[in-house]
Design a protein around this motif. Structure first.
Motif, short mmCIF file in Angstrom:
data_model
loop_
_atom_site.label_atom_id
_atom_site.label_comp_id
_atom_site.label_asym_id
_atom_site.label_seq_id
_atom_site.Cartn_x
_atom_site.Cartn_y
_atom_site.Cartn_z
N GLN A 352 27.05 30.34 27.30
CA GLN A 352 26.99 29.60 26.03
C GLN A 352 26.82 27.83 26.51
O GLN A 352 26.06 27.23 26.14
N THR A 353 27.90 27.47 27.51
CA THR A 353 27.73 26.23 28.28
C THR A 353 26.53 25.88 28.71
O THR A 353 25.94 24.93 28.38
N TRP A 354 25.94 26.94 29.36
CA TRP A 354 24.63 26.70 30.31
C TRP A 354 23.42 26.60 29.45
O TRP A 354 22.70 25.49 29.43
N THR A 355 23.21 27.45 28.46
CA THR A 355 22.30 27.54 27.46
C THR A 355 22.24 26.24 26.56
O THR A 355 21.10 25.84 26.26
N ARG A 356 23.30 26.19 25.86
CA ARG A 356 23.44 24.74 25.14
C ARG A 356 23.24 23.31 25.80
O ARG A 356 22.60 22.37 25.28
N ALA A 357 23.66 23.35 27.12
CA ALA A 357 23.59 22.05 27.81
C ALA A 357 22.09 21.91 27.76
O ALA A 357 21.51 20.66 27.75
N GLN A 358 21.30 22.89 28.27
CA GLN A 358 19.73 22.75 28.36
C GLN A 358 18.96 22.47 27.05
O GLN A 358 18.28 21.50 26.92
N TRP A 359 19.60 22.88 26.10
CA TRP A 359 18.65 22.72 24.58
C TRP A 359 19.28 21.24 24.12
O TRP A 359 18.58 20.64 23.59
N LEU A 360 20.70 20.87 24.36
CA LEU A 360 21.10 19.56 23.60
C LEU A 360 20.56 18.45 24.34
O LEU A 360 20.19 17.42 23.71
N ILE A 361 20.15 18.83 25.85
CA ILE A 361 19.80 17.59 26.54
C ILE A 361 18.19 17.33 26.02
O ILE A 361 17.67 16.22 25.81
N ALA A 362 17.51 18.49 25.89
CA ALA A 362 16.07 18.30 25.25
C ALA A 362 16.12 17.76 24.13
O ALA A 362 15.17 16.88 23.65
N LEU A 363 17.13 18.17 23.21
CA LEU A 363 16.97 17.63 21.89
C LEU A 363 17.41 16.19 21.83
O LEU A 363 16.65 15.34 21.03
N GLY A 364 18.37 15.73 22.49
CA GLY A 364 18.74 14.45 22.65
C GLY A 364 17.74 13.40 23.22
O GLY A 364 17.71 12.29 22.71
N LEU A 365 17.05 14.04 24.29
CA LEU A 365 16.14 13.09 25.09
C LEU A 365 14.82 12.89 24.14
O LEU A 365 14.03 11.99 24.73
N CYS A 366 14.67 13.74 23.11
CA CYS A 366 13.34 13.66 22.51
C CYS A 366 12.72 12.35 21.82
O CYS A 366 11.66 11.93 22.20
N PRO A 367 13.75 11.54 21.20
CA PRO A 367 13.66 10.49 20.76
C PRO A 367 13.18 9.29 21.97
O PRO A 367 12.39 8.40 21.97
N LEU A 368 13.91 9.44 22.76
CA LEU A 368 13.72 8.70 23.95
C LEU A 368 12.35 8.50 24.57
O LEU A 368 11.82 7.73 25.11
N LEU A 369 12.04 9.90 24.88
CA LEU A 369 10.73 10.24 25.53
C LEU A 369 9.45 9.63 24.72
O LEU A 369 9.00 9.14 25.23
N LEU A 370 10.00 9.66 23.30
CA LEU A 370 8.83 9.12 22.54
C LEU A 370 8.71 7.80 22.70
O LEU A 370 7.74 7.19 22.68
N ILE A 371 9.67 6.84 22.48
CA ILE A 371 9.77 5.60 22.42
C ILE A 371 9.28 4.97 24.01
O ILE A 371 8.65 3.88 24.20
N LEU A 372 9.62 5.87 25.01
CA LEU A 372 9.16 5.30 26.28
C LEU A 372 7.64 5.96 26.69
O LEU A 372 7.02 5.38 27.82
N GLY A 373 7.23 6.31 25.64
CA GLY A 373 5.52 6.86 25.68
C GLY A 373 5.55 8.07 26.81
O GLY A 373 4.44 8.28 27.42
N LEU A 374 6.48 8.93 26.86
CA LEU A 374 6.24 10.12 27.88
C LEU A 374 6.18 11.40 27.34
O LEU A 374 6.50 11.54 26.10
N PRO A 375 5.54 12.24 27.76
CA PRO A 375 5.13 13.64 27.16
C PRO A 375 6.80 14.41 26.97
O PRO A 375 7.41 14.21 27.69
N VAL A 376 6.47 15.24 26.18
CA VAL A 376 7.49 16.45 25.88
C VAL A 376 7.43 17.92 26.20
O VAL A 376 6.33 18.20 25.81
N SER A 377 8.02 18.23 27.02
CA SER A 377 7.97 19.58 27.29
C SER A 377 8.46 20.33 26.49
O SER A 377 9.58 20.47 26.11
N LEU A 378 7.90 21.51 25.87
CA LEU A 378 7.98 22.25 24.59
C LEU A 378 8.81 23.63 25.63
O LEU A 378 9.81 24.27 24.88
N SER A 379 8.45 23.92 26.65
CA SER A 379 8.96 24.86 27.50
C SER A 379 10.22 24.65 28.40
O SER A 379 10.74 25.52 28.84
N GLY A 380 10.47 23.45 28.32
CA GLY A 380 11.49 22.83 29.46
C GLY A 380 12.75 23.38 29.08
O GLY A 380 13.31 23.85 30.28
#
Length: 748
Positions: A352-380
């Motif tokens: 649970q720790t491992w899967t949620r870590a990847q999911w939560l990082i992707a979720l939390g970084l999404c707004p930051l990637l947007l404002i930095l003009g970087l693409p978002v990996s959907l499969s990441g």
């Protein structure tokens, strides 16, 4: 203490958002007032202004070290030492020159140079070079990468092209380059480039396809040195010492805890030095050092204190680090993990720790990637579940151990061969995933919408059971379905993109999209792929109804294939369809063809007697209301005379300069008949063709035309039919974009 550190951090970050820097006298006054405030209740304000003054002072020093305007485009003999790891690809050598010196001219101390067809250049060598100098500059497009800010953050005061040179002194102390050469000569099953990226942080050996695969799968952080790698190595060393002490193997006369902490930090620092000590590495080493110190003193780590201290420490030592996207992504990823895993009521199982870590990082970084003009990996998030342990537990140990054991025959090579095979398997799997789910480039959203989406992401990071947590989903969906501004009926939005020496103009009506030319392609440098497609995505363009390629020259049609691959394109026409590059198929441009989209009229013209490619350019007239724009491609004075005899020879408001303002175009007869009030020029800064020509520029000025050149103003936006002034990207002031802006407060 923590409150003061937060105030200091805010002060150090504040100049990033300033349009201009304050003058020196104001910095000095600010520092004095801050020092006087420290012993009082206003000490937090004092700490803030100390950070602000230090960051402004550091930025001003970097700006003052830029190439002077008088030396722009000149060729000078320069002596200096090669630093970093030079990149050799496609017959071009790119490298950084430090301690630059010229006998008769003051030059920036650090330069980034390119030598076409140059010899082998190694780190640590001293060269005497004839360099055509340029001031730091980059393409300016909406929501695009700010190359000029990146150069400033690295302290690079000039760029240039090497014309000639001679080696003055061989390499001295360039041990990283020696390691790179040794790794490059190892048989690694075709993945020596990936090994260089993983061990040394040198991504030059990765192909463009490799980078695209890593971007699509959200695994770029695995092949460039990240804090995860540094922390893994430090943790491994610490656990080895602790395990040895627990089982009685560690020498009793040596206290195990101080030695474990010291050796762990030494391992982290050594790997960091091997990797070039970039911002993620500095952040990781600082945090590891602080955590280990806290472990020695109090036996229990305080992650948030270490994070904040590392954040402030990196900014104090390098205030310009905040101009690099990697700074924000690096610290944000660690903060998300600490926020989501700290303060939980109960432990999670390891899976649970491992899967949620990847999911939560992707979720939390999404707004930051947007404002930095970087693409978002959907499969990441899914890919990283397997890719992270694959790299961390299998590839990285064998790669580092193999590098360390290279002096031992066969041992080091065998380990690196195994690491290369593991990397090759990983890339094959990543390529399959990238082919199915490419990266998503989200459209830009208004600031208010981004704030709501970022708040939604924060809500979703909270533990289950928090009231209103599920409201984060509709708030975050503003990124996916942004509230766009539609072009009004009867008007057209025009974007002349900044593509360097070439042309790409976007025309949007209420429901339709036209692209006039697709940017240049010269060798591997494809503006269609790197500039046009990402910019159109960020502007919310989902498909192109018509791509009109004025003619077949590489600076106008070179990026067309990349555009077709990146965006659905209904129809392509060209003034010279038979000569288009590659397998690109296009219909002819027929003079007199016209159509209306959403109340906006379009009309084509092409000189029937044209002989060479420039003369065959397809000319487009766009009329919205009573406001008219004429796009002329590369027609010359002969084609201009023919144009004046046709139906388009009437007064207009906006003229796209024929042939980038060359001497063979923009005749007085054309300008006198069309009577434009403004001219748009698309050219590369200090280009080799001398566009726009001084004679033509003088002609424009004599007629009182407003001149908008993408080399100076960046991308240019018109609202045709609204009769409003043009908007330019350079008009969005940032202190690093215009050298004169740094002294604006002094002048006024």
């Amino acid at each position: 203490m923590r409150t003061a550190m937060v105030a200091l951090a805010l002060g150090l970050l504040a100049p990033t958002f300033l349009p201009v820097l304050p003058p020196f006298w104001l910095m000095a006054a600010m520092s004095l007032a801050a020092l006087l405030a420290l012993p009082t209740r206003a000490y937090l304000a004092g700490v803030f202004f100390i950070g602000l003054a230090w960051a402004c002072f550091s930025a001003q020093i970097a700006l003052d070290d830029r190439l002077s305007v008088a030396l722009e485009g000149q060729t000078r003999w320069v002596e200096g030492r090669v630093v970093g790891l030079p990149q050799h690809s496609d017959g071009v050598v790119r490298f950084e020159l430090a301690d630059a010196y010229s006998r008769r001219t003051r030059l920036p101390t650090s330069m980034r140079l390119a030598w076409y067809g140059g010899p082998l250049v190694n780190s640590g060598e001293t060269w005497r070079l004839a360099v055509k100098l340029k001031r730091p500059a980059g393409l300016l497009n909406p929501h695009g990468f700010d190359y000029e800010a990146w150069l400033l953050s690295r302290g690079i005061g000039a760029t240039g092209t090497v014309k000639d040179g001679s080696l003055l002194q061989p390499a001295q102390g360039a041990w990283r380059d020696g390691v790179r050469q040794a790794l490059a000569n190892v048989e690694a099953q075709g993945r020596s480039g990936a090994l260089l990226a993983l061990v040394l942080g040198d991504g030059a050996g990765l192909s463009r396809e490799d980078w695209q695969v890593l971007q699509d799968t959200g695994t770029v952080h695995l092949l460039v040195i990240s804090g995860q790698h540094i922390g893994l190595l430090a943790g491994l060393v610490y656990l080895l010492v602790a395990g040895a002490a627990r089982h009685g193997v560690w020498p009793a006369r040596l206290p195990w805890l101080p030695w474990a902490c010291a050796l762990a930090f030494a391992a982290a620092l050594g790997y960091g030095l091997l990797a070039g000590f970039e911002v993620p590495v500095r952040r990781a080493c600082a945090m590891i050092g602080l955590v280990l110190l806290w472990r020695l003193r109090f036996r229990q780590a305080q992650p948030w204190w270490a994070w904040l201290a590392a954040f402030v420490g990196v900014l104090v030592l390098d205030p310009l680090a905040s101009l690099r996207p990697g700074f924000w992504l690096s610290f944000a990823a660690v903060a998300i993990l600490m926020f989501t895993f700290g303060g939980r009521l109960g432990p999670w199982r390891w899976w649970q720790t491992w899967t949620r870590a990847q999911w939560l990082i992707a979720l939390g970084l999404c707004p930051l990637l947007l404002i930095l003009g970087l693409p978002v990996s959907l499969s990441g998030p899914l890919i990283n579940l397997l890719a992270v342990p694959w790299i961390s537990l299998l590839v990285l140990p064998s790669a580092l151990l193999g590098t360390a054991l290279l002096p031992i025959p066969f041992v080091g090579e065998s380990l690196l061969w195994i690491a290369g095979g593991l990397l090759d398997l990983l890339f094959k799997g990543l390529a399959l995933a990238a082919g199915q789910v490419p990266a998503w480039v989200p459209p830009a959203v208004p600031l208010w919408a981004w704030c709501i989406a970022a708040s939604g992401a924060l809500l979703l990071l909270l533990p289950k059971g928090v009231p209103l947590r599920l409201l984060g989903w509709p708030m975050l969906l503003l990124i996916v379905f942004p509230p766009g501004e539609e072009v009004p009926m009867g008007q057209a939005e025009i974007w002349q993109l900044d593509v360097g020496q070439g042309l790409a103009i976007l025309v949007r009506t209420h429901r339709h999209t036209l692209l006039y030319d697709a940017g240049p392609r010269f060798g591997e440098a494809d503006a269609g792929e790197r500039v046009v497609v990402p910019t159109l995505h960020k502007l919310g363009v989902q498909e192109i109804d018509l791509m009109l390629l004025s003619h077949a020259d590489a600076d106008h049609a070179g990026g067309a294939q990349a555009v077709r691959n990146g965006l659905p394109t209904t129809r392509v026409i060209s003034g010279d369809p038979q000569a288009l590059p590659g397998d690109l198929q296009a219909g002819p441009c027929n003079s007199g063809d016209s159509w209306t989209w959403d109340g906006v009229r379009f009309e084509l013209w092409r000189w029937a007697s044209a002989i060479e490619s420039n003369q065959k350019s397809c000319v487009l007239l766009v009329v919205a209301g009573d406001e008219r724009l004429l796009l002329t491609g590369d027609i010359d004075t002969h084609a201009e005379r023919a144009l004046l005899e046709g139906p388009l020879a009437g007064p207009i408001q906006w003229l796209a300069a024929p042939h980038h303002g060359s001497r063979s175009s923009s005749s007085m007869a054309l300008l006198a008949r069309l009577k434009p009030h403004s001219v748009l020029i698309s050219s590369g800064r200090s280009n080799a063709f001398g566009h726009p020509h001084p004679w033509v520029m003088e002609r424009y000025r004599r007629l009182g035309l407003s001149i908008l050149d993408s080399a100076e103003q960046g991308a240019i936006r018109l609202q045709l039919g609204a009769f409003v002034p043009a908007h330019t990207e350079a008009g969005v002031r940032r202190y690093w974009r215009d050298r004169l802006a740094a002294g604006a407060w002094t002048e006024h």
